[in-house]
Design an enzyme around this catalytic site. Structure first.
Site, PDB file in Angstrom:
ATOM      1  N   ASN A 122      48.119  38.796  31.323  1.00  0.00           N
ATOM      2  CA  ASN A 122      47.789  40.066  31.964  1.00  0.00           C
ATOM      3  C   ASN A 122      47.816  39.936  33.489  1.00  0.00           C
ATOM      4  O   ASN A 122      48.471  40.724  34.180  1.00  0.00           O
ATOM      5  CB  ASN A 122      46.396  40.512  31.473  1.00  0.00           C
ATOM      6  CG  ASN A 122      45.872  41.726  32.203  1.00  0.00           C
ATOM      7  OD1 ASN A 122      45.520  41.665  33.377  1.00  0.00           O
ATOM      8  ND2 ASN A 122      45.846  42.858  31.522  1.00  0.00           N
ATOM      9  N   LYS A 159      27.832  42.593  34.212  1.00  0.00           N
ATOM     10  CA  LYS A 159      29.214  43.001  33.915  1.00  0.00           C
ATOM     11  C   LYS A 159      30.088  41.765  33.817  1.00  0.00           C
ATOM     12  O   LYS A 159      29.980  40.849  34.628  1.00  0.00           O
ATOM     13  CB  LYS A 159      29.709  43.894  35.078  1.00  0.00           C
ATOM     14  CG  LYS A 159      31.067  44.507  34.851  1.00  0.00           C
ATOM     15  CD  LYS A 159      30.989  45.803  34.101  1.00  0.00           C
ATOM     16  CE  LYS A 159      32.340  46.341  33.677  1.00  0.00           C
ATOM     17  NZ  LYS A 159      32.859  45.726  32.440  1.00  0.00           N
ATOM     18  N   SER A 219      37.184  48.271  36.447  1.00  0.00           N
ATOM     19  CA  SER A 219      36.214  48.439  35.355  1.00  0.00           C
ATOM     20  C   SER A 219      35.050  49.315  35.821  1.00  0.00           C
ATOM     21  O   SER A 219      34.545  50.160  35.083  1.00  0.00           O
ATOM     22  CB  SER A 219      35.671  47.079  34.900  1.00  0.00           C
ATOM     23  OG  SER A 219      36.540  46.501  33.962  1.00  0.00           O
ATOM     24  N   LYS A 240      29.117  37.229  31.214  1.00  0.00           N
ATOM     25  CA  LYS A 240      30.395  36.873  30.572  1.00  0.00           C
ATOM     26  C   LYS A 240      30.114  36.570  29.116  1.00  0.00           C
ATOM     27  O   LYS A 240      28.978  36.227  28.735  1.00  0.00           O
ATOM     28  CB  LYS A 240      30.995  35.641  31.255  1.00  0.00           C
ATOM     29  CG  LYS A 240      32.469  35.470  31.031  1.00  0.00           C
ATOM     30  CD  LYS A 240      33.280  36.286  32.030  1.00  0.00           C
ATOM     31  CE  LYS A 240      34.766  36.080  31.842  1.00  0.00           C
ATOM     32  NZ  LYS A 240      35.535  36.544  33.005  1.00  0.00           N
ATOM     33  N   THR A 251      43.742  43.651  37.962  1.00  0.00           N
ATOM     34  CA  THR A 251      43.430  42.304  38.475  1.00  0.00           C
ATOM     35  C   THR A 251      44.555  41.861  39.409  1.00  0.00           C
ATOM     36  O   THR A 251      44.313  41.377  40.530  1.00  0.00           O
ATOM     37  CB  THR A 251      43.269  41.315  37.301  1.00  0.00           C
ATOM     38  OG1 THR A 251      42.272  41.839  36.429  1.00  0.00           O
ATOM     39  CG2 THR A 251      42.862  39.939  37.776  1.00  0.00           C
ATOM     40  N   LYS A 297      31.114  37.810  42.422  1.00  0.00           N
ATOM     41  CA  LYS A 297      32.270  38.703  42.556  1.00  0.00           C
ATOM     42  C   LYS A 297      31.815  40.157  42.748  1.00  0.00           C
ATOM     43  O   LYS A 297      32.290  40.858  43.629  1.00  0.00           O
ATOM     44  CB  LYS A 297      33.119  38.578  41.284  1.00  0.00           C
ATOM     45  CG  LYS A 297      34.506  39.112  41.370  1.00  0.00           C
ATOM     46  CD  LYS A 297      35.223  38.980  40.017  1.00  0.00           C
ATOM     47  CE  LYS A 297      35.357  37.547  39.557  1.00  0.00           C
ATOM     48  NZ  LYS A 297      36.099  37.424  38.280  1.00  0.00           N
TER      49      LYS A 297
HETATM   50  N1  LIG Z   1      42.088  40.091  32.598  1.00  0.00           N
HETATM   51  C1  LIG Z   1      41.288  40.360  33.614  1.00  0.00           C
HETATM   52  O1  LIG Z   1      40.928  41.500  33.865  1.00  0.00           O
HETATM   53  C2  LIG Z   1      40.834  39.266  34.519  1.00  0.00           C
HETATM   54  C3  LIG Z   1      41.244  37.957  34.358  1.00  0.00           C
HETATM   55  N2  LIG Z   1      40.829  37.008  35.242  1.00  0.00           N
HETATM   56  C4  LIG Z   1      41.190  35.618  35.067  1.00  0.00           C
HETATM   57  O2  LIG Z   1      42.603  35.457  35.111  1.00  0.00           O
HETATM   58  C5  LIG Z   1      42.961  34.330  34.316  1.00  0.00           C
HETATM   59  C6  LIG Z   1      44.018  34.769  33.316  1.00  0.00           C
HETATM   60  O3  LIG Z   1      43.477  35.809  32.519  1.00  0.00           O
HETATM   61  P1  LIG Z   1      44.380  36.886  31.782  1.00  0.00           P
HETATM   62  O4  LIG Z   1      45.682  36.995  32.470  1.00  0.00           O
HETATM   63  O5  LIG Z   1      43.561  38.076  31.590  1.00  0.00           O
HETATM   64  O6  LIG Z   1      44.574  36.200  30.376  1.00  0.00           O
HETATM   65  P2  LIG Z   1      45.750  36.406  29.326  1.00  0.00           P
HETATM   66  O7  LIG Z   1      45.165  36.016  28.038  1.00  0.00           O
HETATM   67  O8  LIG Z   1      46.371  37.730  29.455  1.00  0.00           O
HETATM   68  O9  LIG Z   1      46.830  35.323  29.795  1.00  0.00           O
HETATM   69  C7  LIG Z   1      46.543  33.969  29.918  1.00  0.00           C
HETATM   70  C8  LIG Z   1      47.848  33.282  30.297  1.00  0.00           C
HETATM   71  O10 LIG Z   1      47.573  31.925  30.630  1.00  0.00           O
HETATM   72  C9  LIG Z   1      48.489  31.097  29.923  1.00  0.00           C
HETATM   73  N3  LIG Z   1      47.867  29.810  29.725  1.00  0.00           N
HETATM   74  C10 LIG Z   1      46.885  29.462  28.862  1.00  0.00           C
HETATM   75  N4  LIG Z   1      46.608  28.167  28.995  1.00  0.00           N
HETATM   76  C11 LIG Z   1      47.415  27.686  29.977  1.00  0.00           C
HETATM   77  C12 LIG Z   1      47.611  26.431  30.587  1.00  0.00           C
HETATM   78  N5  LIG Z   1      46.892  25.384  30.191  1.00  0.00           N
HETATM   79  N6  LIG Z   1      48.524  26.328  31.566  1.00  0.00           N
HETATM   80  C13 LIG Z   1      49.257  27.385  31.958  1.00  0.00           C
HETATM   81  N7  LIG Z   1      49.120  28.601  31.417  1.00  0.00           N
HETATM   82  C14 LIG Z   1      48.224  28.747  30.447  1.00  0.00           C
HETATM   83  C15 LIG Z   1      48.779  31.837  28.634  1.00  0.00           C
HETATM   84  O11 LIG Z   1      49.973  31.394  28.036  1.00  0.00           O
HETATM   85  C16 LIG Z   1      48.863  33.260  29.160  1.00  0.00           C
HETATM   86  O12 LIG Z   1      50.147  33.469  29.695  1.00  0.00           O
HETATM   87  C17 LIG Z   1      41.666  33.825  33.688  1.00  0.00           C
HETATM   88  O13 LIG Z   1      41.113  32.802  34.488  1.00  0.00           O
HETATM   89  C18 LIG Z   1      40.765  35.040  33.728  1.00  0.00           C
HETATM   90  O14 LIG Z   1      39.401  34.715  33.701  1.00  0.00           O
HETATM   91  C19 LIG Z   1      40.066  37.322  36.319  1.00  0.00           C
HETATM   92  C20 LIG Z   1      39.655  38.594  36.543  1.00  0.00           C
HETATM   93  C21 LIG Z   1      39.950  39.662  35.628  1.00  0.00           C
HETATM   94  O1  LIG Z   2      36.365  43.944  34.150  1.00  0.00           O
HETATM   95  C1  LIG Z   2      35.317  43.343  34.044  1.00  0.00           C
HETATM   96  O2  LIG Z   2      34.243  43.874  33.841  1.00  0.00           O
HETATM   97  C2  LIG Z   2      35.254  41.843  34.156  1.00  0.00           C
HETATM   98  C3  LIG Z   2      36.553  41.130  34.367  1.00  0.00           C
HETATM   99  C4  LIG Z   2      36.294  39.651  34.325  1.00  0.00           C
HETATM  100  O3  LIG Z   2      35.883  39.130  33.324  1.00  0.00           O
HETATM  101  C5  LIG Z   2      36.491  38.840  35.513  1.00  0.00           C
HETATM  102  O4  LIG Z   2      36.592  39.383  36.612  1.00  0.00           O
HETATM  103  O5  LIG Z   2      36.516  37.604  35.395  1.00  0.00           O
END
Ligand SMILES: NC(=O)C1=CN([C@@H]2O[C@H](COP(=O)(O)OP(=O)(O)OC[C@H]3O[C@@H](n4cnc5c(N)ncnc54)[C@H](O)[C@@H]3O)[C@@H](O)[C@H]2O)C=CC1
Ligand SMILES: O=C(O)CCC(=O)C(=O)O
Length: 428
Positions: free
Chosen positions: A219, A68, A356, A104, A188, A92
């Site tokens: 997000n 996953k 998820s 991934k 998250t 995790k």
């Molecule tokens: N979306 C999910 O369900 C999950 C996300 N994560 C982790 O959370 C982190 C963020 O993911 P999401 O919020 O989903 O992505 P997203 O695509 O929704 O948002 C990413 C954010 O990071 C910013 N960003 C990109 N590069 C940057 C930088 N160099 N410095 C500062 N900000 C920057 C972008 O402008 C955006 O605001 C990632 O590491 C991801 O792997 C972890 C678990 C689950």
């Molecule tokens: O929702 C999922 O299955 C995975 C989310 C994810 O990519 C993460 O936790 O880094």
């Protein structure tokens, strides 16, 4: 950091090994991904030209269940990064006791340069390329950086077209109208919020007296900023890929979110109804945000944001890793020596994969839960595992990260043992 992200990620495992009694075979197996797929995805662009994109899917381990993990669209995506993210997913899922292994995926591109139709063709092309590698009982993609429910909807649909059957459970994080779970979009951040709320009272920190800086306003980052703001924490700084803003008196997160949704950027505004004013603030780089003198720092963007190069600038007392891998292993040791509490990614951001899992369960049972049911179940899981890891860290006198790895390793080891020796592989 000179070596690969994966080599660095593996050091966390090595640090935890001395606190567990696992067989040599188990340890050896956990050092390598089960399988890695590299694909070329041809996409017809809107101007008629053909572009080939490089994509990946790594299944790190499936001992505890189907693998996953999310799919990332970003220019920095590489096999090394996807493999590291799949490794973290394995731990995790074990830490949260979900019946999943870790995987991934990713595509190397800047999605902001593609039109919506190009993105749809790319997402469907990716599924064409990996369709034999995924499935509801095999490997289940989900959203990650720069992917979202709309893209998950296209991916599910493409898989169903290829297989000529309706299989909603092949992808999670879908739009609710086609089988997505209520609460997955905020899961998250909500999970991270429950971890914060479980741990900070142990240090007698209450929201009103706690300042917070959040790096990344997507997000995960924007939602955790808002949840903390709603609970009374003083969120003084936020940033996105373009940089950040700081206001000593605290920021009004809903106004900033509203502005970002319509203008794609962050502005230090405070709105009352339709009347918005810019408040007194400073403009920050992402480096400056990480060095702010705040109680809580929440990296919620990408890997390797805190390394040997800037770790001594960090002044926060607590770091909650909402991003995957925001601190490298060398910086980790420095933070530990300096008495800064790091709460690790494999616990803090596990709310996403937990909901998820709930989505997958709902798809398979055909019975759908209310938002309240989802959030109650999420809270229960996050609080339970946070308390257990806290207890383990106290018992062993180790960091929360090492305690989380010990905890995950024990679950993985037990599952590997329960499956037997598998010597027939070795004997041919
Ligand atoms: N979306 C999910 O369900 C999950 C996300 N994560 C982790 O959370 C982190 C963020 O993911 P999401 O919020 O989903 O992505 P997203 O695509 O929704 O948002 C990413 C954010 O990071 C910013 N960003 C990109 N590069 C940057 C930088 N160099 N410095 C500062 N900000 C920057 C972008 O402008 C955006 O605001 C990632 O590491 C991801 O792997 C972890 C678990 C689950
Ligand atoms: O929702 C999922 O299955 C995975 C989310 C994810 O990519 C993460 O936790 O880094």
């Amino acid at each position: 950091m000179s070596d690969s992200l994966f080599a660095d990620a593996s050091r966390r495992l090595e640090r935890a090994l001395k606190y567990v009694s696992l067989s040599e075979d188990t340890i050896e197996r956990l050092k390598y991904p089960k399988s890695s797929l590299i694909v070329s995805i041809p996409v017809r662009m809107d101007d008629g030209s053909l572009r080939i994109f490089q994509g990946y899917r790594v299944r790190y381990d499936n001992t505890r269940g189907p693998s996953k993990g999310g799919v990332r669209y970003h220019p920095g995506v590489s096999l090394d990064e996807v493999q590291s993210l799949a490794f973290w997913m394995t731990f995790k899922c074990a830490v949260l006791n979900l019946p999943f292994g870790g995987a991934k995926g990713g595509i190397t591109l800047n999605p902001k340069e593609l039109s919506k139709l190009e993105l749809e063709r790319l997402s469907r092309g990716y599924v064409d390329a990996i369709a034999d590698f995924i499935g509801p009982d095999v490997d289940i993609p989900a959203p990650d950086v720069y992917t979202n429910p709309m893209i998950m909807g296209w991916m599910m649909d493409q898989y169903n077209i290829i297989k000529r059957q309706l299989s909603p459970a092949v992808v999670t994080g879908k739009p609710v109208t086609i089988g997505g779970s209520l609460g997955r979009d905020t899961a998250t951040a909500m999970g991270a919020f429950f971890v914060v709320q479980t741990l900070l009272p142990k240090f007698e920190l209450n929201p009103q007296d706690t300042t917070v800086a959040v790096q990344g306003f997507g997000n995960a980052g924007a939602e955790i900023a808002e949840l903390l703001w709603k609970a009374g924490y003083k969120v003084v700084a936020v940033s996105d890929s373009q940089g950040g803003i700081y206001a000593k008196q605290g920021l009004d997160i809903p106004s900033i979110r509203g502005f970002k949704d319509s203008n794609k950027g962050i502005k230090a505004i405070y709105c009352e109804g339709s009347v918005c004013n810019i408040i007194e603030h400073e403009i920050l780089t992402n480096e400056q945000l990480l060095a702010l003198d705040v109680d809580v720092l929440v990296p919620a963007a990408l890997e390797n944001q805190i390394t040997e190069a800037n770790v001594n600038d960090v002044k926060a007392k607590f770091i909650f890793e909402v991003a995957n891998g925001p601190i490298d292993s060398a910086a980790d040791l420095v933070l530990e020596t300096r008495g800064i509490h790091v709460i690790p990614d494999i616990l803090v951001n596990a709310g996403g994969v937990t909901v998820s899992y709930f989505e997958w369960v709902q798809n398979r049972s055909g019975l759908y839960w209310t938002l309240d049911e989802v959030n109650q179940r999420l809270k229960h899981k996050m609080v339970e595992e946070t308390e257990a890891i806290w207890k383990k860290s106290q018992e062993l006198s180790v960091s929360m990260r090492t305690a989380a790895y010990v905890y995950g390793l024990n679950r993985l080891g037990e599952a590997m043992n329960a499956k037997g020796t598998r010597d027939y592989y070795i004997n041919g």
